[in-house]
Write a protein that holds these residues in place. Structure first.
Motif, PDB file in Angstrom:
ATOM      1  N   ARG A 155       0.835  -1.206   0.000  1.00 33.96           N
ATOM      2  CA  ARG A 155       0.000   0.000   0.000  1.00 33.96           C
ATOM      3  C   ARG A 155       0.865   1.250   0.000  1.00 33.96           C
ATOM      4  O   ARG A 155       0.584   2.221  -0.704  1.00 33.96           O
ATOM      5  CB  ARG A 155      -0.947  -0.005   1.204  1.00 33.96           C
ATOM      6  N   ASN A 156       1.945   1.230   0.799  1.00 37.39           N
ATOM      7  CA  ASN A 156       2.841   2.383   0.832  1.00 37.39           C
ATOM      8  C   ASN A 156       3.543   2.581  -0.495  1.00 37.39           C
ATOM      9  O   ASN A 156       3.755   3.712  -0.937  1.00 37.39           O
ATOM     10  CB  ASN A 156       3.867   2.210   1.953  1.00 37.39           C
ATOM     11  N   ALA A 157       3.910   1.455  -1.139  1.00 38.93           N
ATOM     12  CA  ALA A 157       4.575   1.550  -2.437  1.00 38.93           C
ATOM     13  C   ALA A 157       3.645   2.163  -3.475  1.00 38.93           C
ATOM     14  O   ALA A 157       4.060   2.987  -4.298  1.00 38.93           O
ATOM     15  CB  ALA A 157       5.037   0.169  -2.890  1.00 38.93           C
ATOM     16  N   MET A 158       2.357   1.784  -3.430  1.00 40.66           N
ATOM     17  CA  MET A 158       1.383   2.358  -4.360  1.00 40.66           C
ATOM     18  C   MET A 158       1.223   3.852  -4.086  1.00 40.66           C
ATOM     19  O   MET A 158       1.108   4.654  -5.011  1.00 40.66           O
ATOM     20  CB  MET A 158       0.046   1.642  -4.236  1.00 40.66           C
ATOM     21  N   ALA A 159       1.208   4.214  -2.796  1.00 39.56           N
ATOM     22  CA  ALA A 159       1.037   5.624  -2.445  1.00 39.56           C
ATOM     23  C   ALA A 159       2.217   6.462  -2.912  1.00 39.56           C
ATOM     24  O   ALA A 159       2.071   7.644  -3.189  1.00 39.56           O
ATOM     25  CB  ALA A 159       0.855   5.760  -0.937  1.00 39.56           C
ATOM     26  N   ASP A 160       3.411   5.849  -2.997  1.00 37.55           N
ATOM     27  CA  ASP A 160       4.610   6.577  -3.388  1.00 37.55           C
ATOM     28  C   ASP A 160       4.912   6.446  -4.877  1.00 37.55           C
ATOM     29  O   ASP A 160       5.975   6.856  -5.334  1.00 37.55           O
ATOM     30  CB  ASP A 160       5.816   6.077  -2.577  1.00 37.55           C
ATOM     31  N   THR A 161       3.989   5.859  -5.642  1.00 41.29           N
ATOM     32  CA  THR A 161       4.181   5.754  -7.082  1.00 41.29           C
ATOM     33  C   THR A 161       4.092   7.143  -7.709  1.00 41.29           C
ATOM     34  O   THR A 161       3.137   7.878  -7.478  1.00 41.29           O
ATOM     35  CB  THR A 161       3.111   4.844  -7.704  1.00 41.29           C
ATOM     36  N   PRO A 162       5.081   7.545  -8.505  1.00 35.91           N
ATOM     37  CA  PRO A 162       5.066   8.894  -9.098  1.00 35.91           C
ATOM     38  C   PRO A 162       4.100   8.989 -10.270  1.00 35.91           C
ATOM     39  O   PRO A 162       3.795   8.002 -10.935  1.00 35.91           O
ATOM     40  CB  PRO A 162       6.516   9.085  -9.555  1.00 35.91           C
ATOM     41  N   ILE A 163       3.638  10.220 -10.542  1.00 31.84           N
ATOM     42  CA  ILE A 163       2.705  10.464 -11.643  1.00 31.84           C
ATOM     43  C   ILE A 163       3.380  10.288 -12.993  1.00 31.84           C
ATOM     44  O   ILE A 163       2.735   9.968 -13.981  1.00 31.84           O
ATOM     45  CB  ILE A 163       2.082  11.879 -11.518  1.00 31.84           C
ATOM     46  N   TYR A 164       4.690  10.489 -13.041  1.00 30.74           N
ATOM     47  CA  TYR A 164       5.477  10.166 -14.245  1.00 30.74           C
ATOM     48  C   TYR A 164       6.832   9.648 -13.797  1.00 30.74           C
ATOM     49  O   TYR A 164       7.218   9.782 -12.635  1.00 30.74           O
ATOM     50  CB  TYR A 164       5.604  11.382 -15.173  1.00 30.74           C
ATOM     51  N   SER A 165       7.569   9.053 -14.708  1.00 29.13           N
ATOM     52  CA  SER A 165       8.821   8.399 -14.355  1.00 29.13           C
ATOM     53  C   SER A 165       9.873   9.410 -13.895  1.00 29.13           C
ATOM     54  O   SER A 165      10.179  10.363 -14.625  1.00 29.13           O
ATOM     55  CB  SER A 165       9.363   7.605 -15.546  1.00 29.13           C
ATOM     56  N   PRO A 166      10.468   9.209 -12.720  1.00 23.56           N
ATOM     57  CA  PRO A 166      11.543  10.098 -12.261  1.00 23.56           C
ATOM     58  C   PRO A 166      12.761  10.081 -13.184  1.00 23.56           C
ATOM     59  O   PRO A 166      13.587  10.989 -13.141  1.00 23.56           O
ATOM     60  CB  PRO A 166      11.897   9.542 -10.875  1.00 23.56           C
ATOM     61  N   GLU A 167      12.864   9.045 -14.021  1.00 23.14           N
ATOM     62  CA  GLU A 167      13.994   8.963 -14.941  1.00 23.14           C
ATOM     63  C   GLU A 167      14.020  10.142 -15.906  1.00 23.14           C
ATOM     64  O   GLU A 167      15.097  10.539 -16.379  1.00 23.14           O
ATOM     65  CB  GLU A 167      13.949   7.645 -15.720  1.00 23.14           C
ATOM     66  N   LEU A 168      12.860  10.698 -16.201  1.00 24.55           N
ATOM     67  CA  LEU A 168      12.830  11.874 -17.081  1.00 24.55           C
ATOM     68  C   LEU A 168      13.613  13.029 -16.471  1.00 24.55           C
ATOM     69  O   LEU A 168      14.323  13.757 -17.180  1.00 24.55           O
ATOM     70  CB  LEU A 168      11.385  12.296 -17.355  1.00 24.55           C
ATOM     71  N   LEU A 169      13.482  13.218 -15.175  1.00 23.26           N
ATOM     72  CA  LEU A 169      14.230  14.276 -14.497  1.00 23.26           C
ATOM     73  C   LEU A 169      15.709  13.910 -14.393  1.00 23.26           C
ATOM     74  O   LEU A 169      16.585  14.781 -14.523  1.00 23.26           O
ATOM     75  CB  LEU A 169      13.654  14.523 -13.105  1.00 23.26           C
ATOM     76  N   GLU A 170      15.976  12.625 -14.150  1.00 28.18           N
ATOM     77  CA  GLU A 170      17.363  12.186 -14.018  1.00 28.18           C
ATOM     78  C   GLU A 170      18.135  12.346 -15.326  1.00 28.18           C
ATOM     79  O   GLU A 170      19.355  12.525 -15.314  1.00 28.18           O
ATOM     80  CB  GLU A 170      17.395  10.729 -13.559  1.00 28.18           C
TER      81      GLU A 170
END
Length: 260
Positions: free
Chosen positions: A69-84
Motif C-alpha cells: 500500500r505504501n509503495a502504491m502511495a509513493d508511485t510517481p505520476i510520471y517516471s523520475p527517470e525523465l528528471l534524471e
C-alpha cells in the motif's frame, strides 16, 4: 407377493440381508470417517491456536500488504527517470543567483514528480493558497480517483513538485499537460499550468526553477508547441524562457452558465 429373480451366483435377498453386518459392527468399522473428523478437530485447534510459524507467516503477510500500500502511495505520476536524464547545467534556460539546480533546489528541498501520498503533505493546501482559489479542497478519495485517471492517461500529465523534507510539506508545483493532436506530424502539444510556490518560500527562485524544469520536460516528451496563460505582472518572468505574446490570438472563455 413380489417375485424376486436372481442370476448366477448372486445370493437371494434373504441371504444378502443375513450377511449384512449389524449396526454396531458397521459403526465400529467407520474408523476412516472418525479419523477424518478427528483430523478436522485437530485442524480447528491449530487454527484457533496458531503455531509460532503460522503466526510469523500471518504477520509477514500483513507487513507485505502494508508495504505494498505504501509503495502504491509513493508511485510517481510520471517516471523520475525523465528528471534524471536532464543535464541541467547544459539545458537550463535561466540564470540563478545564488546558484540552485534541479538536484539542489535549496536546503532540505527536493524536486520530484507528484506522488499519491502528497495529498497528506499539504498538496491541496498549496494549490488553494498559492493560486488564490476559493474552491474547497477535494477529499482524499476524490484526489485518488483523479490521480488514478491522470496516471492512467499514458503520458498526458507531468506534475512536478518541490517538497520540504524537513517538514514533509509540498511547497512548490508545476503542471505540464500534454494534448495529442491528429494533424501535426509531431502530435504532442504542451500546456504549462499551475505554477505555484507556498508563501514563505517565495523569492527563493523556486518558481523560476519549476518553469525551467517544466520547459525542458516539454522538449523531452516531444512537444511541438507549448503555451501558457498568465497575469500581466509575470509576463517578464516567462519571457526569460522564450515565451512571447501572440497578439493574433484571443483567449476566450465559455460562459459558465452555458455549462450548467
Amino acid at each position: 407377493m413380489i417375485a424376486w429373480r436372481w442370476r448366477g451366483n448372486r445370493s437371494p435377498p434373504n441371504a444378502r440381508a443375513s450377511n449384512r453386518s449389524p449396526p454396531n459392527a458397521r459403526a465400529t468399522n467407520r474408523s476412516p470417517h472418525n479419523a477424518r473428523a478427528s483430523n478436522r478437530s485437530l485442524h480447528n485447534a491449530r487454527a484457533s491456536n496458531p503455531s509460532p510459524r503460522n503466526a510469523r507467516i500471518y504477520f509477514s503477510s500483513q507487513i507485505m500488504a502494508i508495504v505494498n500500500r505504501n509503495a502504491m502511495a509513493d508511485t510517481p505520476i510520471y517516471s523520475p527517470e525523465l528528471l534524471e536524464e536532464i543535464d541541467f547545467e547544459k539545458e537550463h534556460l535561466a540564470t540563478y543567483d545564488p546558484p540552485i539546480s534541479l538536484t539542489n533546489p535549496g536546503p532540505n528541498l527536493k524536486l520530484r514528480p507528484l506522488q499519491l501520498s502528497d495529498y497528506n503533505k499539504g498538496y491541496m493546501d498549496l494549490l488553494l493558497s498559492a493560486l488564490y482559489m476559493q474552491d474547497s479542497a477535494v477529499t482524499q478519495q476524490e484526489f485518488k480517483e483523479r490521480w488514478d485517471k491522470m496516471k492512467a492517461s499514458g503520458g498526458s500529465y507531468y506534475i512536478t513538485v518541490i517538497e520540504d523534507t524537513s517538514t514533509q510539506k509540498i511547497i512548490g508545483n508545476a503542471v505540464l499537460h500534454v494534448e495529442y493532436k491528429l494533424l501535426q506530424s509531431s502530435f504532442r502539444r504542451g500546456r504549462i499550468e499551475d505554477i505555484a510556490v507556498l508563501e514563505g518560500y517565495r523569492l527563493k527562485q523556486l518558481a523560476k526553477l519549476l518553469i525551467d524544469v517544466t520547459t525542458i520536460l516539454c522538449k523531452k516528451v516531444g512537444c511541438f508547441r507549448v503555451s501558457l496563460y498568465c497575469k500581466d505582472r509575470v509576463i517578464p518572468l516567462y519571457q526569460k524562457f522564450g515565451f512571447y505574446i501572440d497578439k493574433a490570438e484571443n483567449l476566450m472563455w465559455l460562459d459558465k452558465m452555458k455549462l450548467q
